[in-house]
Scaffold this active site. Structure first.
Site, PDB file in Angstrom:
ATOM      1  N   GLU A  97       0.829  -1.260   0.069  1.00  0.00           N
ATOM      2  CA  GLU A  97       0.099   0.088   0.020  1.00  0.00           C
ATOM      3  C   GLU A  97       0.830   1.407   0.020  1.00  0.00           C
ATOM      4  O   GLU A  97       1.968   1.080   0.442  1.00  0.00           O
ATOM      5  CB  GLU A  97      -0.846  -0.215   1.110  1.00  0.00           C
ATOM      6  CG  GLU A  97      -2.011  -1.239   1.092  1.00  0.00           C
ATOM      7  CD  GLU A  97      -2.804  -1.148   2.436  1.00  0.00           C
ATOM      8  OE1 GLU A  97      -4.063  -1.321   2.054  1.00  0.00           O
ATOM      9  OE2 GLU A  97      -2.566  -1.016   3.459  1.00  0.00           O
ATOM     10  N   CYS A 110       3.279   8.651   1.412  1.00  0.00           N
ATOM     11  CA  CYS A 110       4.002   7.697   2.244  1.00  0.00           C
ATOM     12  C   CYS A 110       4.049   6.130   1.544  1.00  0.00           C
ATOM     13  O   CYS A 110       2.896   5.794   1.133  1.00  0.00           O
ATOM     14  CB  CYS A 110       2.951   7.665   3.435  1.00  0.00           C
ATOM     15  SG  CYS A 110       3.450   6.014   4.619  1.00  0.00           S
ATOM     16  N   CYS A 117       6.635  -7.117   6.567  1.00  0.00           N
ATOM     17  CA  CYS A 117       7.671  -6.853   7.667  1.00  0.00           C
ATOM     18  C   CYS A 117       8.220  -7.994   8.097  1.00  0.00           C
ATOM     19  O   CYS A 117       7.488  -8.743   8.841  1.00  0.00           O
ATOM     20  CB  CYS A 117       7.425  -5.526   8.416  1.00  0.00           C
ATOM     21  SG  CYS A 117       8.835  -4.815   9.083  1.00  0.00           S
ATOM     22  N   CYS A 121       7.164  -5.811  15.060  1.00  0.00           N
ATOM     23  CA  CYS A 121       6.696  -4.924  16.440  1.00  0.00           C
ATOM     24  C   CYS A 121       5.466  -5.347  16.893  1.00  0.00           C
ATOM     25  O   CYS A 121       4.457  -5.263  16.104  1.00  0.00           O
ATOM     26  CB  CYS A 121       6.861  -3.300  15.889  1.00  0.00           C
ATOM     27  SG  CYS A 121       8.531  -2.941  15.534  1.00  0.00           S
ATOM     28  N   CYS A 124       1.916  -3.135  15.789  1.00  0.00           N
ATOM     29  CA  CYS A 124       2.022  -2.833  14.516  1.00  0.00           C
ATOM     30  C   CYS A 124       1.239  -3.701  13.494  1.00  0.00           C
ATOM     31  O   CYS A 124       1.561  -5.030  13.516  1.00  0.00           O
ATOM     32  CB  CYS A 124       3.339  -2.535  13.453  1.00  0.00           C
ATOM     33  SG  CYS A 124       3.448  -2.109  11.941  1.00  0.00           S
ATOM     34  N   CYS A 360      -0.953   5.413  10.232  1.00  0.00           N
ATOM     35  CA  CYS A 360       0.203   4.892  10.798  1.00  0.00           C
ATOM     36  C   CYS A 360      -0.155   3.477  11.259  1.00  0.00           C
ATOM     37  O   CYS A 360      -0.718   3.253  11.976  1.00  0.00           O
ATOM     38  CB  CYS A 360       0.953   5.579  11.804  1.00  0.00           C
ATOM     39  SG  CYS A 360       1.177   7.098  11.267  1.00  0.00           S
TER      40      CYS A 360
HETATM   41  N1  SAH Z   1       9.631   0.074   9.975  1.00  0.00           N
HETATM   42  C1  SAH Z   1       9.864   1.353   9.718  1.00  0.00           C
HETATM   43  C2  SAH Z   1       8.894   2.134   8.975  1.00  0.00           C
HETATM   44  C3  SAH Z   1       7.495   2.118   9.253  1.00  0.00           C
HETATM   45  S1  SAH Z   1       7.088   3.749   9.670  1.00  0.00           S
HETATM   46  C4  SAH Z   1       9.786   1.966  11.115  1.00  0.00           C
HETATM   47  O1  SAH Z   1       9.559   1.263  12.061  1.00  0.00           O
HETATM   48  O2  SAH Z   1      10.020   3.135  11.342  1.00  0.00           O
HETATM   49  C5  SAH Z   1       5.490   3.650  10.452  1.00  0.00           C
HETATM   50  C6  SAH Z   1       5.437   4.258  11.752  1.00  0.00           C
HETATM   51  O3  SAH Z   1       4.352   3.892  12.262  1.00  0.00           O
HETATM   52  C7  SAH Z   1       6.501   3.716  12.903  1.00  0.00           C
HETATM   53  O4  SAH Z   1       6.741   4.602  13.838  1.00  0.00           O
HETATM   54  C8  SAH Z   1       5.726   2.758  13.312  1.00  0.00           C
HETATM   55  O5  SAH Z   1       6.025   2.210  14.691  1.00  0.00           O
HETATM   56  C9  SAH Z   1       4.363   3.179  13.597  1.00  0.00           C
HETATM   57  N2  SAH Z   1       3.155   2.457  13.850  1.00  0.00           N
HETATM   58  C10 SAH Z   1       3.492   1.022  13.542  1.00  0.00           C
HETATM   59  N3  SAH Z   1       2.147   0.633  14.061  1.00  0.00           N
HETATM   60  C11 SAH Z   1       1.385   1.646  14.566  1.00  0.00           C
HETATM   61  C12 SAH Z   1       0.012   1.781  15.010  1.00  0.00           C
HETATM   62  N4  SAH Z   1      -0.953   0.949  15.064  1.00  0.00           N
HETATM   63  N5  SAH Z   1      -0.280   2.896  15.565  1.00  0.00           N
HETATM   64  C13 SAH Z   1       0.424   4.014  15.335  1.00  0.00           C
HETATM   65  N6  SAH Z   1       1.788   3.989  14.788  1.00  0.00           N
HETATM   66  C14 SAH Z   1       2.176   2.702  14.603  1.00  0.00           C
END
Ligand code: SAH
Length: 386
Positions: A97, A110, A117, A121, A124, A360
């Site tokens: 996406e 974005c 991935c 985490c 996420c 995000c």
């Molecule tokens: N893998 C990279 C790029 C992803 S950026 C990274 O981890 O930085 C996407 C951002 O959104 C990251 O900061 C991630 O931690 C955050 N994110 C992931 N899941 C989320 C959620 N459910 N709610 C809000 N932010 C989230």
């Protein structure tokens, strides 16, 4: 395929030196590559026949050996707030996406760097999907090319019986891509080899001509690759910190077990040594009762105070099956104020595109379902496993 059975080269994946070499192999002067880039990136053209200032012979050779091919669009959704989300095809069974977020003063695209991935985490939704594969440079650059072209066309069609409902169409000024963030699906530094040439094309004057300040790479903290990036392509850096201590970060961002906070911060400050007057953005997702206390805010301030850092607090975006909840607005504001009072710059990220799961961390969770529906392919649901 070419007449000789060689796959056609996708020019979207070639940074300028590689494109110059390619044009050279076709018997033309390297500077023709600039004209070609002008057509591809500034004018959004994918047809060599339209590139009228190139010699006919070169056009014929290009048509026989190359393509300008962005990923196929499986669907495009419009949020009530003007955000758009594209579902793009990676292969018959996989999709990824990208999201465009219009704001009065800028338009942020974005983009994704991987299908799924591998980093797991816990908060996420992309992580739930597991990892499928790295995107190619052409697929990464192709996202920006495709979005730019679509947004331009929306402008051209606005007011005519267009494909965008008026209520959801952003004003013209908001339709341009002024910023690109690698914050979609995937860990960009885990796909270093394909991501760096893509950054080169985003920054190249003859490519998308974006300034380094307007291209942000977000990482969960792959320390060795942060050092490598500092030496190759110093775009703006965002780091997903999410916790002020290793015990909690080990749980939220498992890569922390390999590269703990102290090591990560050292890499960040090194990254900035290479580029004066800038700061690292630390992303911090606000999880109710997990990482959002005043004590944790103060611990975070101690880590960052005196360094060129900004904190971006991200209200958690829920997805099906998650055990986390978003911190209440008042708690998020208090957390921000604790940081500000200690001299650490902090902002709260406004959530956009929630109604279409474009916020995000929401990318991917239901991609597979949607892809299943779109392609009617029963294999999809099991295609990726962690
Ligand atoms: N893998 C990279 C790029 C992803 S950026 C990274 O981890 O930085 C996407 C951002 O959104 C990251 O900061 C991630 O931690 C955050 N994110 C992931 N899941 C989320 C959620 N459910 N709610 C809000 N932010 C989230």
């Amino acid at each position: 395929m070419t007449a000789q059975g060689v796959p056609l080269s996708n020019l979207l994946g070639l940074p300028r030196p590689a494109l110059e070499a390619f044009v050279g192999q076709l018997g033309s002067k390297p500077f023709r590559a600039r004209q070609l880039m002008n057509w591809i990136y500034k004018r959004g053209t994918d047809s060599f026949a339209h590139m009228t200032d190139l010699a006919k012979e070169l056009r014929t050779r290009l048509a026989a050996s190359a393509v300008v091919r962005a990923p196929e669009v499986l669907s495009l959704q419009h949020s009530a707030d003007g955000t758009r989300k594209w579902l793009l095809q990676a292969d018959a069974r996989q999709a990824f996406e990208m999201v465009f977020i219009p704001e009065p003063d800028r338009g942020t695209l974005c983009i994704s760097s991987q299908v799924g991935c591998a980093l797991d985490c816990s908060f996420c939704s992309t992580a739930q999907q597991g990892f499928n594969r790295n995107l190619t440079t052409a697929e990464i650059v192709g996202q920006v090319w495709l979005a730019a072209r679509t947004l331009e066309r929306e402008v051209a069609h606005q007011g005519i019986a267009g494909d965008v409902p008026q209520a959801q169409a952003a004003p013209r000024a908001e339709r341009r891509i002024s910023n690109v963030v690698l914050m979609g699906m995937g860990e960009p530094l885990a796909n270093f080899r394909q991501v760096v040439p893509a950054l080169d094309i985003l920054l190249d004057d003859f490519g998308f001509d974006l300034s380094r300040r307007r291209v942000t790479l977000s990482t969960s903290g792959l320390v060795p690759q942060i050092y490598r990036l500092a030496a190759t392509s110093n775009v703006a850096l965002a780091v997903s910190l999410h916790a002020p201590d290793d015990t909690l970060r080990n749980e939220l961002v498992p890569i922390n077990r390999k590269h703990p906070i102290a090591e990560l911060l050292e890499a960040c400050w090194h990254y900035l040594d290479e580029q004066n007057g800038r700061s690292v953005t630390f992303e911090y997702v606000m999880l109710d009762g997990v990482n959002d206390s005043a004590v944790q805010a103060r611990a975070l301030a101690r880590l960052l105070r005196g360094h060129p850092a900004k904190v971006n607090l991200i209200p958690f975006n829920p997805f099906p099956g998650t055990r986390y909840r978003r911190s209440p607005a008042g708690v998020i504001e208090r957390f921000r104020d604790e940081l500000l009072q200690r001299g650490v710059l902090a902002t709260i990220r406004r959530t956009r595109g929630e109604d279409i799961d474009a916020a995000c961390g929401q990318l991917a969770g239901r991609v597979i379902d949607r892809t299943t529906v779109r392609l009617g392919n029963k294999v999809i649901g099991v295609a990726v496993q962690p």
